[in-house]
Design an enzyme around this catalytic site. Sequence first.
Site, PDB file in Angstrom:
ATOM      1  N   LYS A 162      27.479  31.949  14.314  1.00 55.48           N
ATOM      2  CA  LYS A 162      28.465  32.600  14.821  1.00 55.48           C
ATOM      3  C   LYS A 162      27.583  33.907  14.956  1.00 55.48           C
ATOM      4  O   LYS A 162      27.313  34.819  14.421  1.00 55.48           O
ATOM      5  CB  LYS A 162      29.302  32.993  13.245  1.00 55.48           C
ATOM      6  N   GLY A 220      22.591  41.413   8.792  1.00 58.53           N
ATOM      7  CA  GLY A 220      23.644  42.379   8.988  1.00 58.53           C
ATOM      8  C   GLY A 220      23.639  43.216   7.635  1.00 58.53           C
ATOM      9  O   GLY A 220      22.590  43.785   7.287  1.00 58.53           O
ATOM     10  N   THR A 270      27.864  42.923   3.042  1.00 53.99           N
ATOM     11  CA  THR A 270      28.442  41.573   3.440  1.00 53.99           C
ATOM     12  C   THR A 270      27.203  40.655   2.822  1.00 53.99           C
ATOM     13  O   THR A 270      27.668  39.453   2.425  1.00 53.99           O
ATOM     14  CB  THR A 270      28.581  41.373   5.043  1.00 53.99           C
ATOM     15  N   GLU A 326      18.994  39.294   5.742  1.00 58.85           N
ATOM     16  CA  GLU A 326      18.073  40.482   6.265  1.00 58.85           C
ATOM     17  C   GLU A 326      19.189  41.506   6.579  1.00 58.85           C
ATOM     18  O   GLU A 326      20.131  41.359   7.343  1.00 58.85           O
ATOM     19  CB  GLU A 326      17.334  40.213   7.694  1.00 58.85           C
ATOM     20  N   CYS A 359      17.377  47.949  13.026  1.00 63.56           N
ATOM     21  CA  CYS A 359      17.347  47.892  11.786  1.00 63.56           C
ATOM     22  C   CYS A 359      15.720  48.438  11.431  1.00 63.56           C
ATOM     23  O   CYS A 359      15.511  48.786  10.234  1.00 63.56           O
ATOM     24  CB  CYS A 359      17.533  46.430  11.101  1.00 63.56           C
ATOM     25  N   GLU A 377      22.040  53.698   5.527  1.00 65.33           N
ATOM     26  CA  GLU A 377      21.600  53.602   6.724  1.00 65.33           C
ATOM     27  C   GLU A 377      22.821  54.041   7.699  1.00 65.33           C
ATOM     28  O   GLU A 377      23.719  53.549   7.635  1.00 65.33           O
ATOM     29  CB  GLU A 377      21.460  51.882   6.930  1.00 65.33           C
TER      30      GLU A 377
END
Length: 481
Positions: free
Chosen positions: A172, A225, A229, A247, A281, A383
Amino acid sequence: MIEIKNYINGELLKSSNKNNLDIFNPSIGKIYAQCPNSSEKDLETAITSSEKAFLKWSRLKQIDRSQFLLKIASLIECNLDEFAKAESMDNGKPLKLSQSLDIPRSIKNLKFFATIANDLETESFTQRKVKSHILRQPLGIVGTISPWNLPLYLFTWKIAPALVVGNCVIAKPSEITPYSAYLFSKICIEANLPKGVLNVLHGSGKVIGRKIVNHKKIKAISFTGGTDTGKEIAKKASNHLKKISLEMGGKNPVIIFDDCNYNQMINSLIKSSFLNQGQICLSGSRIYIQETIYNKFKKDFIAKTKKLRIGDPFNKNTDQGAIVSEEHLNKILNYIKYAKEEGGKIILGGNIPKVDSKLSSGWYFTPTVIENLSQKSKLNKEEIFGPVVTLNKFKDSEDAIKMANDNDYGLASIIWTDDPNKANKLAERLESGLVWINCWLERDLRTPFGGIKNSGYGKEGGKYAIDFFTESKNICIKYYD
Protein backbone atom coordinates in the site's frame (compact mmCIF):
# COMPACT_ATOMS: atom_id res chain seq x y z
CA MET A 1 -7.27 13.61 -15.44
CA ILE A 2 -5.02 10.60 -14.81
CA GLU A 3 -6.79 7.43 -13.66
CA ILE A 4 -4.64 5.43 -11.27
CA LYS A 5 -5.61 1.79 -10.81
CA ASN A 6 -4.86 -1.03 -8.43
CA TYR A 7 -2.52 -3.80 -9.53
CA ILE A 8 -4.18 -7.10 -8.60
CA ASN A 9 -3.37 -10.56 -9.96
CA GLY A 10 -1.22 -9.03 -12.67
CA GLU A 11 -3.90 -6.64 -13.94
CA LEU A 12 -4.67 -2.93 -13.55
CA LEU A 13 -8.13 -2.69 -12.00
CA LYS A 14 -10.52 -0.12 -10.60
CA SER A 15 -11.70 -0.63 -7.03
CA SER A 16 -14.68 -2.94 -6.70
CA ASN A 17 -16.51 -0.23 -4.73
CA LYS A 18 -15.85 2.38 -7.45
CA ASN A 19 -14.80 4.87 -4.75
CA ASN A 20 -11.94 7.18 -5.69
CA LEU A 21 -9.67 9.65 -3.95
CA ASP A 22 -8.59 12.95 -5.46
CA ILE A 23 -4.84 13.31 -5.98
CA PHE A 24 -3.34 16.80 -5.96
CA ASN A 25 -0.34 18.37 -7.63
CA PRO A 26 1.13 20.32 -4.67
CA SER A 27 2.95 22.83 -6.86
CA ILE A 28 -0.34 24.24 -8.20
CA GLY A 29 -2.76 22.95 -5.54
CA LYS A 30 -5.03 21.29 -8.09
CA ILE A 31 -6.38 17.80 -8.68
CA TYR A 32 -4.57 15.98 -11.47
CA ALA A 33 -5.53 12.33 -10.83
CA GLN A 34 -7.81 9.96 -9.01
CA CYS A 35 -6.89 6.68 -7.39
CA PRO A 36 -8.97 3.86 -5.90
CA ASN A 37 -9.97 3.91 -2.26
CA SER A 38 -9.69 0.15 -2.09
CA SER A 39 -12.23 -2.06 -0.36
CA GLU A 40 -12.08 -5.25 1.66
CA LYS A 41 -13.22 -7.09 -1.47
CA ASP A 42 -10.19 -5.77 -3.35
CA LEU A 43 -7.95 -7.04 -0.55
CA GLU A 44 -9.55 -10.49 -0.58
CA THR A 45 -9.04 -10.73 -4.34
CA ALA A 46 -5.39 -9.76 -3.86
CA ILE A 47 -4.93 -12.29 -1.04
CA THR A 48 -6.42 -15.08 -3.17
CA SER A 49 -4.08 -14.27 -6.05
CA SER A 50 -1.07 -14.17 -3.71
CA GLU A 51 -1.96 -17.54 -2.18
CA LYS A 52 -1.99 -19.11 -5.65
CA ALA A 53 1.22 -17.37 -6.69
CA PHE A 54 3.15 -18.22 -3.52
CA LEU A 55 3.37 -21.95 -4.26
CA LYS A 56 5.35 -21.37 -7.47
CA TRP A 57 7.13 -18.13 -6.55
CA SER A 58 8.57 -19.48 -3.29
CA ARG A 59 9.89 -22.57 -5.08
CA LEU A 60 11.63 -20.68 -7.86
CA LYS A 61 15.41 -20.67 -7.71
CA GLN A 62 16.75 -17.63 -5.92
CA ILE A 63 18.57 -16.48 -9.04
CA ASP A 64 15.34 -16.58 -11.06
CA ARG A 65 13.52 -14.34 -8.59
CA SER A 66 16.49 -11.99 -8.67
CA GLN A 67 16.28 -11.80 -12.45
CA PHE A 68 12.73 -10.44 -12.25
CA LEU A 69 13.89 -7.65 -9.92
CA LEU A 70 16.81 -6.83 -12.18
CA LYS A 71 14.53 -6.68 -15.22
CA ILE A 72 12.13 -4.32 -13.40
CA ALA A 73 15.08 -2.14 -12.36
CA SER A 74 16.32 -2.02 -15.95
CA LEU A 75 12.90 -0.98 -17.26
CA ILE A 76 12.62 1.81 -14.69
CA GLU A 77 16.09 2.95 -15.70
CA CYS A 78 14.92 3.17 -19.31
CA ASN A 79 11.97 5.28 -18.18
CA LEU A 80 13.76 7.32 -15.52
CA ASP A 81 12.56 10.71 -16.75
CA GLU A 82 8.91 9.59 -16.82
CA PHE A 83 9.17 8.29 -13.25
CA ALA A 84 10.97 11.43 -12.07
CA LYS A 85 8.32 13.72 -13.58
CA ALA A 86 5.57 11.66 -11.97
CA GLU A 87 7.29 11.80 -8.59
CA SER A 88 7.71 15.58 -8.71
CA MET A 89 4.16 16.18 -9.88
CA ASP A 90 2.83 13.92 -7.14
CA ASN A 91 5.03 15.13 -4.31
CA GLY A 92 6.04 18.71 -5.16
CA LYS A 93 9.78 18.07 -4.89
CA PRO A 94 12.21 19.57 -7.43
CA LEU A 95 12.50 17.48 -10.58
CA LYS A 96 16.29 17.54 -10.32
CA LEU A 97 15.96 15.82 -6.91
CA SER A 98 13.68 13.12 -8.31
CA GLN A 99 16.13 12.60 -11.16
CA SER A 100 19.25 12.49 -9.00
CA LEU A 101 18.00 10.84 -5.78
CA ASP A 102 14.53 9.28 -5.68
CA ILE A 103 14.41 7.27 -8.90
CA PRO A 104 18.12 6.26 -9.00
CA ARG A 105 17.86 5.03 -5.42
CA SER A 106 14.70 3.08 -6.27
CA ILE A 107 16.61 1.34 -9.06
CA LYS A 108 19.53 0.71 -6.72
CA ASN A 109 17.20 -0.85 -4.11
CA LEU A 110 15.99 -3.43 -6.61
CA LYS A 111 19.47 -4.23 -7.90
CA PHE A 112 20.98 -4.38 -4.42
CA PHE A 113 18.51 -6.87 -2.97
CA ALA A 114 18.54 -8.96 -6.16
CA THR A 115 22.30 -9.29 -5.72
CA ILE A 116 22.60 -9.66 -1.95
CA ALA A 117 20.03 -12.45 -1.86
CA ASN A 118 22.15 -14.48 -4.26
CA ASP A 119 25.26 -13.88 -2.18
CA LEU A 120 23.86 -14.99 1.18
CA GLU A 121 25.66 -18.02 2.51
CA THR A 122 23.87 -20.97 4.04
CA GLU A 123 24.86 -21.38 7.68
CA SER A 124 25.82 -24.71 9.16
CA PHE A 125 27.34 -25.82 12.47
CA THR A 126 28.98 -29.10 13.43
CA GLN A 127 29.70 -30.64 16.82
CA ARG A 128 30.85 -34.22 17.22
CA LYS A 129 28.60 -36.21 14.83
CA VAL A 130 25.79 -33.70 14.71
CA LYS A 131 25.36 -31.15 11.93
CA SER A 132 22.89 -28.25 12.09
CA HIS A 133 21.90 -26.71 8.78
CA ILE A 134 20.04 -23.37 8.82
CA LEU A 135 17.42 -22.64 6.18
CA ARG A 136 15.79 -19.26 5.53
CA GLN A 137 12.26 -19.70 4.26
CA PRO A 138 9.75 -17.06 3.11
CA LEU A 139 6.91 -16.14 5.44
CA GLY A 140 4.14 -16.29 2.85
CA ILE A 141 2.07 -13.16 2.20
CA VAL A 142 3.44 -9.96 3.72
CA GLY A 143 2.20 -6.38 3.79
CA THR A 144 4.20 -3.21 3.15
CA ILE A 145 2.98 0.33 3.88
CA SER A 146 5.15 3.14 2.51
CA PRO A 147 5.01 6.94 3.02
CA TRP A 148 4.59 10.02 0.83
CA ASN A 149 7.93 11.78 1.30
CA LEU A 150 10.09 9.41 -0.77
CA PRO A 151 7.36 7.47 -2.57
CA LEU A 152 9.08 5.04 -4.96
CA TYR A 153 12.36 5.09 -3.02
CA LEU A 154 10.72 3.63 0.11
CA PHE A 155 8.16 1.52 -1.80
CA THR A 156 11.00 -0.42 -3.48
CA TRP A 157 13.07 -0.46 -0.27
CA LYS A 158 10.35 -2.62 1.29
CA ILE A 159 9.06 -4.80 -1.51
CA ALA A 160 12.46 -5.76 -2.99
CA PRO A 161 13.77 -7.84 -0.05
CA ALA A 162 10.32 -9.33 0.56
CA LEU A 163 9.93 -10.50 -3.03
CA VAL A 164 13.46 -11.71 -3.65
CA VAL A 165 13.36 -14.26 -0.80
CA GLY A 166 10.09 -15.75 -2.05
CA ASN A 167 7.26 -13.90 -0.33
CA CYS A 168 4.23 -12.48 -2.08
CA VAL A 169 3.53 -8.86 -1.23
CA ILE A 170 0.43 -6.74 -0.67
CA ALA A 171 1.79 -3.20 -0.97
CA LYS A 172 0.00 0.00 0.00
CA PRO A 173 1.67 3.22 -1.16
CA SER A 174 0.63 6.52 0.38
CA GLU A 175 -2.73 7.71 -0.88
CA ILE A 176 -1.21 11.21 -1.18
CA THR A 177 1.49 10.14 -3.68
CA PRO A 178 0.35 7.02 -5.58
CA TYR A 179 1.51 7.86 -9.12
CA SER A 180 4.98 6.30 -9.22
CA ALA A 181 3.70 3.06 -7.65
CA TYR A 182 1.09 2.94 -10.44
CA LEU A 183 3.83 3.35 -13.05
CA PHE A 184 5.78 0.64 -11.21
CA SER A 185 2.75 -1.68 -11.61
CA LYS A 186 2.84 -1.11 -15.36
CA ILE A 187 6.53 -1.99 -15.40
CA CYS A 188 5.80 -5.23 -13.53
CA ILE A 189 3.35 -6.21 -16.27
CA GLU A 190 5.95 -5.39 -18.93
CA ALA A 191 8.53 -7.47 -17.05
CA ASN A 192 6.09 -10.43 -16.94
CA LEU A 193 6.25 -10.67 -13.16
CA PRO A 194 4.04 -13.68 -12.33
CA LYS A 195 0.46 -12.79 -11.44
CA GLY A 196 -0.25 -12.40 -7.75
CA VAL A 197 3.38 -12.13 -6.66
CA LEU A 198 2.94 -8.40 -6.06
CA ASN A 199 -0.40 -6.69 -5.51
CA VAL A 200 -0.58 -2.90 -5.12
CA LEU A 201 -3.67 -1.57 -3.36
CA HIS A 202 -4.25 2.17 -3.24
CA GLY A 203 -6.41 3.93 -0.69
CA SER A 204 -6.53 5.53 2.71
CA GLY A 205 -4.53 4.20 5.63
CA LYS A 206 -7.58 4.34 7.87
CA VAL A 207 -9.49 1.99 5.57
CA ILE A 208 -7.40 -0.36 3.43
CA GLY A 209 -4.24 0.14 5.51
CA ARG A 210 -6.00 -1.10 8.63
CA LYS A 211 -7.51 -4.04 6.76
CA ILE A 212 -4.06 -5.10 5.54
CA VAL A 213 -2.67 -4.91 9.08
CA ASN A 214 -5.60 -6.87 10.53
CA HIS A 215 -5.81 -9.63 7.89
CA LYS A 216 -4.91 -12.95 9.45
CA LYS A 217 -3.32 -14.32 6.26
CA ILE A 218 -0.75 -11.52 6.10
CA LYS A 219 2.22 -12.74 8.13
CA ALA A 220 4.27 -9.55 8.53
CA ILE A 221 3.94 -5.78 8.22
CA SER A 222 6.73 -3.43 7.21
CA PHE A 223 5.66 0.17 7.87
CA THR A 224 7.20 3.60 7.49
CA GLY A 225 5.23 6.59 8.75
CA GLY A 226 4.04 8.43 11.84
CA THR A 227 4.63 7.21 15.40
CA ASP A 228 0.94 7.20 16.37
CA THR A 229 0.09 5.03 13.36
CA GLY A 230 3.04 2.75 14.11
CA LYS A 231 1.87 2.22 17.67
CA GLU A 232 -1.60 1.31 16.43
CA ILE A 233 -0.11 -1.17 13.95
CA ALA A 234 1.94 -2.78 16.73
CA LYS A 235 -1.20 -3.29 18.84
CA LYS A 236 -3.29 -4.70 16.00
CA ALA A 237 -0.53 -6.92 14.61
CA SER A 238 -0.01 -8.48 18.04
CA ASN A 239 -3.47 -10.05 17.82
CA HIS A 240 -2.12 -12.43 15.18
CA LEU A 241 1.51 -12.40 16.37
CA LYS A 242 2.65 -10.89 13.08
CA LYS A 243 6.25 -9.85 12.57
CA ILE A 244 6.49 -6.06 12.44
CA SER A 245 9.10 -3.57 11.29
CA LEU A 246 8.29 0.03 12.16
CA GLU A 247 10.26 3.07 10.99
CA MET A 248 8.55 6.06 12.54
CA GLY A 249 10.56 9.18 11.91
CA GLY A 250 12.86 11.31 14.00
CA LYS A 251 13.76 14.61 15.60
CA ASN A 252 17.41 14.43 14.72
CA PRO A 253 20.13 16.49 16.44
CA VAL A 254 23.09 18.06 14.65
CA ILE A 255 26.06 18.75 16.96
CA ILE A 256 28.56 21.28 15.61
CA PHE A 257 31.89 21.75 17.42
CA ASP A 258 34.17 24.74 16.89
CA ASP A 259 36.96 22.47 15.59
CA CYS A 260 34.95 21.15 12.61
CA ASN A 261 35.70 21.65 8.93
CA TYR A 262 33.54 24.75 8.84
CA ASN A 263 32.94 25.06 5.10
CA GLN A 264 32.16 21.38 4.63
CA MET A 265 29.81 21.52 7.59
CA ILE A 266 27.76 24.51 6.51
CA ASN A 267 27.36 23.27 2.94
CA SER A 268 26.20 19.88 4.17
CA LEU A 269 23.93 21.46 6.76
CA ILE A 270 21.88 23.30 4.13
CA LYS A 271 21.01 19.88 2.67
CA SER A 272 20.40 18.10 5.98
CA SER A 273 18.09 20.93 7.03
CA PHE A 274 16.11 21.66 3.88
CA LEU A 275 16.50 18.92 1.24
CA ASN A 276 13.08 17.77 0.00
CA GLN A 277 11.55 20.74 1.87
CA GLY A 278 12.75 19.14 5.13
CA GLN A 279 10.37 16.25 4.50
CA ILE A 280 12.89 13.49 5.21
CA CYS A 281 12.83 11.48 8.42
CA LEU A 282 16.64 11.80 8.57
CA SER A 283 16.71 15.62 8.36
CA GLY A 284 18.68 17.41 11.07
CA SER A 285 16.08 19.70 12.61
CA ARG A 286 17.65 20.41 16.04
CA ILE A 287 20.95 22.19 15.43
CA TYR A 288 23.32 22.49 18.41
CA ILE A 289 26.26 24.86 17.93
CA GLN A 290 29.20 25.29 20.29
CA GLU A 291 28.80 28.73 21.82
CA THR A 292 32.28 29.88 20.69
CA ILE A 293 31.15 29.91 17.04
CA TYR A 294 27.41 30.46 17.49
CA ASN A 295 27.21 34.04 16.20
CA LYS A 296 29.45 33.40 13.20
CA PHE A 297 27.54 30.24 12.36
CA LYS A 298 24.16 31.96 12.61
CA LYS A 299 25.22 34.74 10.26
CA ASP A 300 26.70 32.35 7.67
CA PHE A 301 23.89 29.80 7.88
CA ILE A 302 21.22 32.45 7.34
CA ALA A 303 23.13 33.93 4.41
CA LYS A 304 23.33 30.53 2.70
CA THR A 305 19.72 29.65 3.45
CA LYS A 306 18.54 32.92 1.89
CA LYS A 307 20.07 31.80 -1.40
CA LEU A 308 17.72 28.81 -1.70
CA ARG A 309 15.32 29.36 -4.58
CA ILE A 310 11.66 28.46 -3.96
CA GLY A 311 9.26 27.75 -6.79
CA ASP A 312 8.21 25.53 -9.67
CA PRO A 313 9.59 21.99 -9.11
CA PHE A 314 10.06 21.65 -12.87
CA ASN A 315 12.36 24.66 -13.09
CA LYS A 316 15.95 23.40 -13.10
CA ASN A 317 17.02 26.33 -10.88
CA THR A 318 14.53 25.51 -8.09
CA ASP A 319 16.01 24.32 -4.78
CA GLN A 320 12.78 24.16 -2.76
CA GLY A 321 9.54 22.87 -4.24
CA ALA A 322 6.09 22.60 -2.69
CA ILE A 323 4.94 21.10 0.60
CA VAL A 324 3.18 17.81 -0.13
CA SER A 325 -0.36 18.82 0.87
CA GLU A 326 -2.43 21.69 2.18
CA GLU A 327 -3.05 19.73 5.38
CA HIS A 328 0.68 19.35 5.96
CA LEU A 329 1.33 23.01 5.18
CA ASN A 330 -1.20 23.95 7.86
CA LYS A 331 0.56 21.63 10.30
CA ILE A 332 3.83 23.48 9.69
CA LEU A 333 2.09 26.86 10.11
CA ASN A 334 0.76 25.70 13.47
CA TYR A 335 4.31 24.99 14.64
CA ILE A 336 5.32 28.54 13.70
CA LYS A 337 2.42 29.73 15.86
CA TYR A 338 3.68 27.57 18.75
CA ALA A 339 7.19 29.00 18.32
CA LYS A 340 5.89 32.54 18.75
CA GLU A 341 3.79 31.54 21.76
CA GLU A 342 6.82 29.88 23.35
CA GLY A 343 9.01 32.96 22.96
CA GLY A 344 11.04 31.79 19.98
CA LYS A 345 12.70 34.26 17.68
CA ILE A 346 12.11 33.60 13.99
CA ILE A 347 15.30 34.87 12.40
CA LEU A 348 14.46 33.67 8.89
CA GLY A 349 11.31 32.55 7.09
CA GLY A 350 8.24 31.39 8.94
CA ASN A 351 5.85 32.40 6.17
CA ILE A 352 4.32 31.50 2.82
CA PRO A 353 6.51 32.99 0.06
CA LYS A 354 5.48 34.92 -3.00
CA VAL A 355 5.68 32.69 -6.05
CA ASP A 356 4.87 32.97 -9.73
CA SER A 357 1.16 33.62 -10.38
CA LYS A 358 0.67 30.22 -12.01
CA LEU A 359 1.81 28.65 -8.72
CA SER A 360 -0.30 30.86 -6.46
CA SER A 361 -2.64 28.01 -5.48
CA GLY A 362 0.28 25.75 -4.60
CA TRP A 363 1.52 24.94 -1.10
CA TYR A 364 4.88 26.60 -0.48
CA PHE A 365 6.76 27.51 2.68
CA THR A 366 9.99 29.38 3.25
CA PRO A 367 13.03 27.70 4.84
CA THR A 368 12.75 28.73 8.48
CA VAL A 369 15.33 29.22 11.23
CA ILE A 370 14.28 29.79 14.86
CA GLU A 371 16.30 30.44 18.02
CA ASN A 372 15.69 31.16 21.75
CA LEU A 373 13.45 28.14 22.29
CA SER A 374 13.78 25.98 25.39
CA GLN A 375 14.54 22.27 25.18
CA LYS A 376 10.95 21.64 26.30
CA SER A 377 9.51 23.52 23.31
CA LYS A 378 7.24 21.61 20.94
CA LEU A 379 9.62 22.56 18.15
CA ASN A 380 12.52 20.83 19.91
CA LYS A 381 10.43 17.82 20.93
CA GLU A 382 8.09 17.00 18.05
CA GLU A 383 8.69 16.05 14.43
CA ILE A 384 7.58 18.96 12.22
CA PHE A 385 8.60 17.29 8.95
CA GLY A 386 9.11 20.54 7.09
CA PRO A 387 11.77 23.17 6.29
CA VAL A 388 12.03 24.34 9.91
CA VAL A 389 15.12 24.13 12.13
CA THR A 390 15.94 25.39 15.61
CA LEU A 391 19.32 26.77 16.72
CA ASN A 392 20.62 25.93 20.20
CA LYS A 393 23.91 26.71 21.99
CA PHE A 394 26.05 24.26 23.94
CA LYS A 395 29.24 24.62 25.98
CA ASP A 396 31.00 21.27 25.74
CA SER A 397 30.49 17.59 24.91
CA GLU A 398 28.59 16.84 28.11
CA ASP A 399 26.22 19.72 27.47
CA ALA A 400 25.70 18.63 23.86
CA ILE A 401 24.99 14.97 24.65
CA LYS A 402 22.51 15.89 27.36
CA MET A 403 20.48 18.10 25.04
CA ALA A 404 20.73 15.77 22.03
CA ASN A 405 19.39 12.80 24.00
CA ASP A 406 16.61 14.82 25.63
CA ASN A 407 14.00 13.62 23.15
CA ASP A 408 11.59 10.72 22.65
CA TYR A 409 12.90 10.05 19.14
CA GLY A 410 16.12 8.23 18.29
CA LEU A 411 16.53 7.76 14.56
CA ALA A 412 19.71 9.60 13.50
CA SER A 413 22.31 12.07 14.77
CA ILE A 414 24.98 14.16 13.05
CA ILE A 415 28.32 15.19 14.57
CA TRP A 416 30.70 17.76 13.10
CA THR A 417 34.24 17.78 14.55
CA ASP A 418 37.79 17.14 13.33
CA ASP A 419 38.60 15.24 16.55
CA PRO A 420 37.92 11.53 15.78
CA ASN A 421 38.28 10.42 19.40
CA LYS A 422 35.72 12.93 20.57
CA ALA A 423 33.39 12.05 17.70
CA ASN A 424 33.50 8.31 18.34
CA LYS A 425 33.02 8.63 22.10
CA LEU A 426 30.06 10.91 21.52
CA ALA A 427 28.60 8.60 18.87
CA GLU A 428 28.57 5.71 21.34
CA ARG A 429 26.56 7.77 23.82
CA LEU A 430 24.01 9.21 21.40
CA GLU A 431 20.61 7.56 21.64
CA SER A 432 19.97 6.93 17.97
CA GLY A 433 20.12 4.07 15.51
CA LEU A 434 22.40 5.91 13.12
CA VAL A 435 25.20 8.45 13.69
CA TRP A 436 26.84 10.39 10.87
CA ILE A 437 30.23 11.96 11.57
CA ASN A 438 31.20 14.82 9.25
CA CYS A 439 28.60 13.84 6.65
CA TRP A 440 24.89 13.30 6.08
CA LEU A 441 22.74 10.87 4.07
CA GLU A 442 25.65 8.57 3.25
CA ARG A 443 24.20 5.05 3.04
CA ASP A 444 25.78 1.66 2.58
CA LEU A 445 22.72 -0.50 1.91
CA ARG A 446 24.37 -3.46 3.66
CA THR A 447 24.16 -1.72 7.03
CA PRO A 448 21.18 -1.77 9.43
CA PHE A 449 18.72 1.09 9.19
CA GLY A 450 16.24 1.92 11.92
CA GLY A 451 15.84 3.90 15.09
CA ILE A 452 15.24 3.40 18.78
CA LYS A 453 12.75 4.89 21.24
CA ASN A 454 9.77 6.39 19.35
CA SER A 455 11.66 6.22 16.06
CA GLY A 456 11.06 2.59 15.43
CA TYR A 457 11.20 -1.10 16.02
CA GLY A 458 13.40 -3.46 14.00
CA LYS A 459 16.00 -2.84 11.32
CA GLU A 460 15.91 -2.61 7.53
CA GLY A 461 18.71 -2.95 4.99
CA GLY A 462 21.03 -5.75 3.90
CA LYS A 463 20.73 -9.08 5.66
CA TYR A 464 18.57 -7.42 8.34
CA ALA A 465 15.74 -7.01 5.83
CA ILE A 466 16.31 -10.55 4.53
CA ASP A 467 16.08 -11.87 8.09
CA PHE A 468 12.85 -9.96 8.70
CA PHE A 469 11.10 -11.39 5.65
CA THR A 470 12.15 -14.98 6.34
CA GLU A 471 11.87 -17.59 9.07
CA SER A 472 14.97 -19.51 10.08
CA LYS A 473 14.63 -23.28 10.29
CA ASN A 474 17.25 -25.47 11.96
CA ILE A 475 17.64 -28.93 10.40
CA CYS A 476 19.68 -31.06 12.79
CA ILE A 477 21.20 -34.34 11.57
CA LYS A 478 23.10 -36.93 13.59
CA TYR A 479 25.44 -39.29 11.78
CA TYR A 480 26.13 -42.83 12.99
CA ASP A 481 29.10 -45.03 12.25
